[in-house]
Design a protein around this motif. Structure first.
Motif, PDB file in Angstrom:
ATOM      1  N   HIS A 165     -39.216  -9.310  45.452  1.00  0.00           N
ATOM      2  CA  HIS A 165     -39.299  -7.976  46.177  1.00  0.00           C
ATOM      3  C   HIS A 165     -38.367  -8.224  47.067  1.00  0.00           C
ATOM      4  O   HIS A 165     -37.545  -7.442  47.535  1.00  0.00           O
ATOM      5  N   GLY A 175     -43.746   1.737  56.249  1.00  0.00           N
ATOM      6  CA  GLY A 175     -43.797   2.853  55.287  1.00  0.00           C
ATOM      7  C   GLY A 175     -44.755   4.026  55.619  1.00  0.00           C
ATOM      8  O   GLY A 175     -44.904   4.449  56.884  1.00  0.00           O
ATOM      9  N   ASP A 233     -38.692   4.358  56.083  1.00  0.00           N
ATOM     10  CA  ASP A 233     -39.212   3.397  55.215  1.00  0.00           C
ATOM     11  C   ASP A 233     -38.125   2.599  54.728  1.00  0.00           C
ATOM     12  O   ASP A 233     -37.839   2.748  53.423  1.00  0.00           O
ATOM     13  N   ARG A 272     -38.235   0.563  50.892  1.00  0.00           N
ATOM     14  CA  ARG A 272     -38.138   1.073  49.758  1.00  0.00           C
ATOM     15  C   ARG A 272     -36.736   1.395  49.399  1.00  0.00           C
ATOM     16  O   ARG A 272     -35.994   1.775  50.186  1.00  0.00           O
ATOM     17  N   HIS A 273     -36.182   1.190  48.285  1.00  0.00           N
ATOM     18  CA  HIS A 273     -35.135   1.304  47.595  1.00  0.00           C
ATOM     19  C   HIS A 273     -34.611   3.057  47.920  1.00  0.00           C
ATOM     20  O   HIS A 273     -35.389   3.975  47.485  1.00  0.00           O
ATOM     21  N   GLN A 319     -34.124   4.144  50.569  1.00  0.00           N
ATOM     22  CA  GLN A 319     -34.506   4.752  51.916  1.00  0.00           C
ATOM     23  C   GLN A 319     -33.746   3.947  53.142  1.00  0.00           C
ATOM     24  O   GLN A 319     -34.039   4.562  54.053  1.00  0.00           O
TER      25      GLN A 319
END
Length: 367
Positions: free
Chosen positions: A46, A315, A351, A354-355, A357
């Protein structure tokens, strides 16, 4: 029938019963290790998916970072280097407002300040070129009072003299919220007295102040100074605020636009350091030995055991906590009651883990 145990060997039936248990136990151990490895592998994958694979130099404004537990863990346990970060501290910041000013002026790419200070800065400048990307640690605010005064509740502070280090620090603002919740006017109920740290002891002994509103490590030192005979009236390490972040990391919108990978690496490094900390307090205290004036390793460890460690929301969790602070600043009249607290928190946050963002950094007041 069970054989007699003439040679000290376990009976056959006992062996038959025990062996599956031993095998099962082994499977649990191996399975647990396998699961932990799988979880760790997922974390690594991740993290790798979020990073750009580049090394980054980054200037950070963080008041008194050299005495910060989290900063020392991130630096000296190699969390920064693990994420290929070379972090340079911008000198001179004493308060959160100073750190925010560094970022605004372009002297730093990221800044650390209390959420309350960030919110005041956004309220004063809706175009502040920064977004909050993570919480760093829970607060260690402590309101200490002289024992002989027998002050038992917040309402007893009316007319009392409370020392603070700096009008710009979040200590006063935090306890102003507490006073307002009790129906008191925080501007007029107590008498706020600004004192430098080296004068607080004498003021308490002389009785020229009745209480002090501070945060650790100084608050912990004063509380445990027996000659001062102080008691803790209220703090932020228990109850409502114990699991809420106090400090927040903000990064410049320019960094998010041009080099989002650097911001991601910084968040991941500090997040991993924060998660490492609660289970390694002894090692962390050793890292701070000699770096906090007047406190040795054992004293630092005792202080850490009376703090809430590892609070580092990102987030949506961060946005929820920021919104709660917005609600509380409405009590002080800093924000209007009509403001959409959740929308405002979303507007000033990013955030970036997060992909999709990482480059999103639009802002402005909502509601």
């Amino acid at each position: 029938m069970v054989d007699e145990n003439r040679e000290g060997r376990p009976p056959r039936l006992l062996r038959r019963a025990v062996m599956p248990l031993l095998v099962g136990a082994g499977c649990v151990v191996v399975g647990g290790q396998w699961l932990q490895s799988r979880q760790q592998a997922r974390i690594v994958r991740h993290d790798d998916a979020l990073l750009d694979g580049e090394a980054h130099d980054l200037t950070l404004s963080w008041p008194f970072a050299q005495a910060s537990t989290l900063y020392n863990v991130a630096l000296r346990q190699d969390f920064f280097s693990q994420f290929r970060l070379d972090v340079h501290l911008q000198p001179g910041a004493v308060t959160g407002r100073d750190a925010i000013a560094d970022l605004r002026a372009g002297r730093s790419m990221a800044a650390v300040a209390p959420v309350l200070s960030w919110l005041q800065a956004y309220q004063a400048d809706a175009d502040l070129p920064a977004r909050l990307v993570m919480g760093l640690q829970a607060g260690t605010f402590r309101l200490l009072v002289r024992r002989r005064l027998r002050i038992a509740k917040i309402e007893d502070l009316v007319g009392r003299r409370i020392a603070v280090l700096n009008a710009d620090m979040a200590d006063r603002l935090f306890f102003s919220v507490i006073l307002r919740r009790k129906g008191l006017n925080p501007d007029t109920a107590p008498d706020w007295v600004i004192l430098p740290p080296d004068q607080i002891d004498d003021a308490l002994v002389a009785g020229t102040v009745d209480a002090v509103a501070l945060h650790d490590p100084l608050a912990w030192q004063l509380l445990n100074n027996r000659t001062l005979d102080l008691v803790e009236l209220v703090n932020s390490v228990k109850g409502l605020y114990a699991e809420r972040t106090n400090l927040a990391l903000g990064v410049s919108t320019g960094l998010l636009a041009r080099t989002p990978g650097a911001a991601v690496a910084l968040v991941l490094a500090l997040s991993h350091a924060a998660h490492w900390l609660p289970a390694h307090m002894t090692e962390a205290a050793a890292l701070l030995d000699g770096r906090v004036d007047g406190m040795d390793q054992d004293t630092i460890l005792q202080m850490m055991r009376h703090e809430v460690l590892g609070v580092s929301p990102v987030g949506n969790d961060l946005k929820i906590q920021v919104a709660r602070y917005v609600d509380e600043l409405k009590l002080l009249g800093i924000f209007p009651d009509s403001l959409d607290s959740a929308g405002y928190a979303r507007a000033i946050s990013a955030d970036i883990l997060r992909h999709g963002q990482r480059g999103s950094h639009g802002a402005g007041q909502s509601g």
